[in-house]
Design a protein around this motif. Structure first.
Motif, PDB file in Angstrom:
ATOM      1  N   ARG A 260      32.176  40.616  34.292  1.00 41.13           N
ATOM      2  CA  ARG A 260      33.196  41.571  35.526  1.00 41.13           C
ATOM      3  C   ARG A 260      32.576  41.075  36.830  1.00 41.13           C
ATOM      4  NH1 ARG A 260      32.502  45.180  39.624  1.00 41.13           N
ATOM      5  NH2 ARG A 260      33.719  46.606  40.288  1.00 41.13           N
ATOM      6  N   ASP A 261      31.110  40.533  36.802  1.00 40.90           N
ATOM      7  CA  ASP A 261      30.154  40.147  37.524  1.00 40.90           C
ATOM      8  C   ASP A 261      30.705  39.058  38.060  1.00 40.90           C
ATOM      9  OD1 ASP A 261      29.144  42.577  38.171  1.00 40.90           O
ATOM     10  OD2 ASP A 261      27.519  41.520  37.171  1.00 40.90           O
ATOM     11  N   CYS A 262      31.104  38.053  37.028  1.00 45.24           N
ATOM     12  CA  CYS A 262      31.221  36.652  37.873  1.00 45.24           C
ATOM     13  C   CYS A 262      33.515  35.986  37.870  1.00 45.24           C
ATOM     14  CB  CYS A 262      31.546  35.529  36.093  1.00 45.24           C
ATOM     15  SG  CYS A 262      29.884  35.344  35.305  1.00 45.24           S
ATOM     16  N   LEU A 263      34.230  37.408  37.649  1.00 40.52           N
ATOM     17  CA  LEU A 263      35.475  37.446  37.374  1.00 40.52           C
ATOM     18  C   LEU A 263      35.458  37.898  39.576  1.00 40.52           C
ATOM     19  CD1 LEU A 263      36.822  39.558  34.658  1.00 40.52           C
ATOM     20  CD2 LEU A 263      37.338  37.320  35.411  1.00 40.52           C
ATOM     21  N   VAL A 264      34.851  38.700  39.610  1.00 42.26           N
ATOM     22  CA  VAL A 264      34.826  38.847  41.164  1.00 42.26           C
ATOM     23  C   VAL A 264      33.520  37.889  42.193  1.00 42.26           C
ATOM     24  CG1 VAL A 264      33.456  40.113  43.090  1.00 42.26           C
ATOM     25  CG2 VAL A 264      34.361  41.262  40.544  1.00 42.26           C
ATOM     26  N   GLU A 265      33.676  37.510  41.625  1.00 42.75           N
ATOM     27  CA  GLU A 265      32.036  35.956  42.377  1.00 42.75           C
ATOM     28  C   GLU A 265      33.682  35.341  41.779  1.00 42.75           C
ATOM     29  OE1 GLU A 265      28.441  32.953  42.148  1.00 42.75           O
ATOM     30  OE2 GLU A 265      29.080  34.227  40.223  1.00 42.75           O
ATOM     31  N   VAL A 266      34.185  34.912  40.942  1.00 42.02           N
ATOM     32  CA  VAL A 266      35.407  33.448  40.882  1.00 42.02           C
ATOM     33  C   VAL A 266      36.691  33.765  41.948  1.00 42.02           C
ATOM     34  CG1 VAL A 266      37.161  32.234  39.699  1.00 42.02           C
ATOM     35  CG2 VAL A 266      35.325  33.111  38.688  1.00 42.02           C
ATOM     36  N   ILE A 267      37.094  34.769  41.711  1.00 43.55           N
ATOM     37  CA  ILE A 267      37.804  35.683  43.124  1.00 43.55           C
ATOM     38  C   ILE A 267      37.529  35.672  44.199  1.00 43.55           C
ATOM     39  CG2 ILE A 267      39.807  37.537  44.366  1.00 43.55           C
ATOM     40  CD1 ILE A 267      39.627  38.179  41.137  1.00 43.55           C
ATOM     41  N   THR A 268      36.351  36.128  44.544  1.00 45.16           N
ATOM     42  CA  THR A 268      35.809  35.890  45.855  1.00 45.16           C
ATOM     43  C   THR A 268      35.970  34.042  46.429  1.00 45.16           C
ATOM     44  OG1 THR A 268      34.370  37.691  45.525  1.00 45.16           O
ATOM     45  CG2 THR A 268      33.784  36.821  47.465  1.00 45.16           C
ATOM     46  N   GLN A 269      35.398  33.701  46.117  1.00 44.93           N
ATOM     47  CA  GLN A 269      35.611  32.130  46.086  1.00 44.93           C
ATOM     48  C   GLN A 269      36.405  31.485  46.161  1.00 44.93           C
ATOM     49  OE1 GLN A 269      32.966  30.219  42.751  1.00 44.93           O
ATOM     50  NE2 GLN A 269      31.141  31.061  43.101  1.00 44.93           N
ATOM     51  N   LEU A 270      37.634  31.455  45.928  1.00 44.35           N
ATOM     52  CA  LEU A 270      39.159  31.503  46.011  1.00 44.35           C
ATOM     53  C   LEU A 270      39.784  32.410  47.516  1.00 44.35           C
ATOM     54  CD1 LEU A 270      41.454  30.227  44.996  1.00 44.35           C
ATOM     55  CD2 LEU A 270      42.239  32.127  43.128  1.00 44.35           C
ATOM     56  N   LEU A 271      39.385  33.715  47.296  1.00 38.13           N
ATOM     57  CA  LEU A 271      39.470  34.091  48.307  1.00 38.13           C
ATOM     58  C   LEU A 271      39.016  33.445  49.154  1.00 38.13           C
ATOM     59  CD1 LEU A 271      40.080  37.813  47.566  1.00 38.13           C
ATOM     60  CD2 LEU A 271      41.694  35.920  47.930  1.00 38.13           C
ATOM     61  N   ARG A 272      37.403  33.526  50.036  1.00 38.40           N
ATOM     62  CA  ARG A 272      36.711  32.250  50.769  1.00 38.40           C
ATOM     63  C   ARG A 272      36.769  30.879  50.893  1.00 38.40           C
ATOM     64  NH1 ARG A 272      30.672  33.426  49.664  1.00 38.40           N
ATOM     65  NH2 ARG A 272      31.323  35.097  49.258  1.00 38.40           N
ATOM     66  N   LYS A 273      37.780  30.096  50.591  1.00 39.41           N
ATOM     67  CA  LYS A 273      38.815  29.056  50.318  1.00 39.41           C
ATOM     68  C   LYS A 273      39.536  29.043  50.709  1.00 39.41           C
ATOM     69  CE  LYS A 273      39.749  26.725  46.341  1.00 39.41           C
ATOM     70  NZ  LYS A 273      39.984  25.888  45.800  1.00 39.41           N
ATOM     71  N   ARG A 274      40.317  30.192  50.491  1.00 39.64           N
ATOM     72  CA  ARG A 274      41.633  30.209  51.130  1.00 39.64           C
ATOM     73  C   ARG A 274      41.912  30.762  52.445  1.00 39.64           C
ATOM     74  NH1 ARG A 274      44.981  26.637  49.796  1.00 39.64           N
ATOM     75  NH2 ARG A 274      46.243  27.644  50.750  1.00 39.64           N
ATOM     76  N   LEU A 275      40.746  31.367  53.507  1.00 33.74           N
ATOM     77  CA  LEU A 275      40.890  32.209  54.544  1.00 33.74           C
ATOM     78  C   LEU A 275      41.015  31.590  55.616  1.00 33.74           C
ATOM     79  CD1 LEU A 275      40.629  34.896  56.342  1.00 33.74           C
ATOM     80  CD2 LEU A 275      37.578  34.542  55.734  1.00 33.74           C
ATOM     81  N   PRO A 276      40.264  30.236  55.511  1.00 33.72           N
ATOM     82  CA  PRO A 276      39.539  29.513  56.433  1.00 33.72           C
ATOM     83  C   PRO A 276      41.351  28.326  56.678  1.00 33.72           C
ATOM     84  CG  PRO A 276      38.366  28.384  55.248  1.00 33.72           C
ATOM     85  CD  PRO A 276      38.742  29.818  54.319  1.00 33.72           C
ATOM     86  N   ILE A 277      41.473  28.018  55.711  1.00 35.52           N
ATOM     87  CA  ILE A 277      42.996  27.382  55.832  1.00 35.52           C
ATOM     88  C   ILE A 277      44.337  28.151  56.184  1.00 35.52           C
ATOM     89  CG2 ILE A 277      45.469  26.394  54.080  1.00 35.52           C
ATOM     90  CD1 ILE A 277      42.270  25.817  51.898  1.00 35.52           C
ATOM     91  N   THR A 278      44.388  29.806  55.864  1.00 40.49           N
ATOM     92  CA  THR A 278      44.929  30.513  56.194  1.00 40.49           C
ATOM     93  C   THR A 278      45.384  30.333  58.252  1.00 40.49           C
ATOM     94  OG1 THR A 278      45.402  31.505  54.336  1.00 40.49           O
ATOM     95  CG2 THR A 278      46.537  32.109  56.009  1.00 40.49           C
ATOM     96  N   ASN A 279      43.967  30.875  58.412  1.00 40.60           N
ATOM     97  CA  ASN A 279      43.472  31.525  59.441  1.00 40.60           C
ATOM     98  C   ASN A 279      43.646  29.497  60.544  1.00 40.60           C
ATOM     99  OD1 ASN A 279      42.688  33.754  59.488  1.00 40.60           O
ATOM    100  ND2 ASN A 279      41.046  33.254  59.236  1.00 40.60           N
ATOM    101  N   GLU A 280      43.558  28.917  59.838  1.00 38.77           N
ATOM    102  CA  GLU A 280      44.115  27.303  60.967  1.00 38.77           C
ATOM    103  C   GLU A 280      45.965  27.225  60.968  1.00 38.77           C
ATOM    104  OE1 GLU A 280      43.412  22.448  60.923  1.00 38.77           O
ATOM    105  OE2 GLU A 280      43.564  23.982  58.997  1.00 38.77           O
TER     106      GLU A 280
END
Length: 531
Positions: A260-280
């Protein structure tokens, strides 16, 4: 003691022993008949083996036979209701009656406990067999549940609050939409600010023009205010996508805390990677609107209205200059024309169109505000007509400077100069009629164009967020989880259960087996002859 634990006497059966040891001439007939101590279930007399009988190895069968002979000899009338055999039959009958009375409740209790422990055992899950297949199944199930929550097709639907796709929709159309609508198109712009922008756009030379540059600078300043709520919309959607993980905590995932911790970490990294692209991308949407002010936009009707009014004023001024009289449209007349235009009425057909009247070469789309209230030639004509019959003005060489006064009427330069910077700029003042007219025109244009841009931003920002953030996460979540977690060297660590879960599963399994055995025994009970 029997009266204390059973005061009603409904559960007490009395047994009298050593009847063969009573003195001669005495008997226990009154006691056995319940005349001395009344007992509801009766009093039964028995004769046990003595120590001598035990030493001689006297068997039970012979002991029971001797007991029956003694009872027939000493108590013939009640011999059939006493003895070891009658005691055994009586106890068996009482037990069967008790079982018959308690059997329905017992069956119901066993069934309820069986159902509870089955549910509990299912919640703990079965022991992991093929770990690779189990891990892949958990990842697939989690990704599907996450996407279903976003799309609103999840089996577990919340009834207390909005979540998933419903909350994202609420952010787009309620939170973000209302925030944009609350932004005042003219917020932070006073009449003096607009007038200052107009004067700054004119530069060092006073002009009769309403400069287009002032409109562009001011409207860009207002459009820039839309960027902050747009980025805040992206942030809210990002937080909701992170929060959806809590609604996807299936029991298979809870069993494995490391997974469960690894699942949350992977989703967090994916969202964090897409956040600056969307903001831009969202910032680019606002930058696109700032890069080119399209005054030819089909919805930008205010520019046509103002241009037609200016052209009408120009034509009237030109005609009045020919007659030697300057005529301009007053503020009331201009407002009336704007009101008529907004109500659907057209101006006079004698007014030339904007494209035919505007000069070419004033930027990309021409200067839709770049026209005089009276042209240069018309001013000269008006000035020549107004000076008719008057003596000609003296030439420059005929002007003689007087003491203390320059030839142009300004104070002569003395030893001590005048510092103009010591004069404070007024914070507010009364505007002239023309200044009010210029400010009103700029205000109307800013308001009209800002509403066009706000409508475009309100429509394009949710689309950008869905494309660059929400849909991307939905389409790439499973592949990202498989690529990050489905590794042979990590499977054992990810599928390691907590020690408490393993212990509780074993206890629940043992209890469930015992309950199944009890249920089988109860089911085998048939109607039995009761003595």
């Amino acid at each position: 003691m029997a009266k204390r634990v059973d005061p009603d006497g409904r559960r007490t059966l009395a047994v009298v022993t050593k009847l063969d040891l009573m003195d001669a001439g005495t008997d226990a007939i009154d006691v056995l008949c319940g005349r001395i101590i009344p007992v509801k279930l009766g009093i039964i007399g028995v004769i046990n083996r003595s120590q001598l009988d035990i030493n001689k190895s006297k068997n039970i069968r012979n002991a029971v036979k001797d007991e029956q002979e003694f009872l027939q000899r000493r108590y013939p009338s009640i011999a059939s209701r006493n003895g070891t055999r009658y005691l055994a039959k009586t106890l068996n009958r009482l037990l069967m009656h008790h079982i018959r009375d308690c059997l329905p409740d017992l069956k119901s209790r066993v069934n309820v406990l069986t159902s509870q422990f089955q549910t509990l055992l299912m919640s703990y899950g079965e022991a992991v067999g093929d770990k690779s297949a189990t891990l892949l199944q958990i990842i697939t199930t989690f990704a599907s549940e996450y996407c279903n929550t976003v799309e609103g097709t999840s089996k577990n639907i919340e009834t207390t609050e909005l979540c998933g796709g419903a909350r994202i929709c609420y952010i787009f159309h309620e939170t973000f939409g209302r925030t944009l609508e609350s932004v005042d198109p003219l917020g932070g712009l006073s009449d003096l600010d607009i007038l200052t922008a107009i004067k700054n756009a004119n530069g060092s030379r006073p002009s009769w023009f309403v400069p287009e540059l002032s409109f562009e600078l001011l409207v860009k300043r207002q459009i820039k205010r839309l960027e902050e709520p747009s980025l805040r919309c992206v942030e809210l959607v990002h937080e909701e996508l992170q929060r959806i993980v809590q609604h996807c905590d299936a029991q298979d995932i809870v069993r494995f805390p490391h997974l469960r911790d690894c699942l949350v970490e992977v989703i967090t990294q994916l969202l964090r990677k897409r956040l600056p692209i969307t903001n831009e991308m969202v910032s680019n949407l606002v930058a696109i609107e700032l890069s080119y002010i399209n005054t030819k936009h089909p919805d930008f009707t205010e520019s046509n209205v103002v241009s037609e009014i200016l052209m009408a004023n120009l034509q009237l001024t030109h005609e009045a200059g020919k007659r030697g009289k300057a005529i301009q449209i007053s503020d009331e007349q201009m407002k009336q024309r704007m009101k008529e235009s907004n109500s659907g009425k057209r101006l006079s057909s004698s007014v030339p169109s904007l494209d035919a009247a505007l000069p070419v070469g004033n930027g990309v789309g021409g200067n839709f505000l770049g026209m005089k209230w009276g042209s240069s030639g018309d001013s000269d004509l008006h000035r020549n007509n107004s000076n008719a019959g008057k003596p000609p003005l003296p030439r420059d060489r005929d002007l003689q400077p007087t003491e203390g006064v320059s030839p142009y009427g300004s104070p002569a330069r003395h030893s001590q100069g005048v510092n103009l910077l010591d004069i404070a700029m007024p914070v507010s003042r009364n505007l002239s009629a023309r200044e009010k007219r210029d400010v009103d025109i700029i205000r109307r244009l800013i308001n009209s164009y800002f509403l066009i841009v706000r409508k475009s931003i309100q429509d394009s920002v949710p689309k950008a967020v869905m494309h660059f953030l929400v849909n991307y996460v939905k389409n790439h979540l499973q592949s990202e989880l498989v690529g990050q977690l489905y590794k042979h060297d990590q499977i054992d660590r990810l599928l390691t259960e907590a020690d408490s879960v393993t212990q509780r599963r074993e206890e629940a399994s043992k209890m469930l087996k015992a309950l199944h055995a009890a249920s089988q025994v109860i089911g085998e009970i048939r109607d039995t002859h009761l003595w």
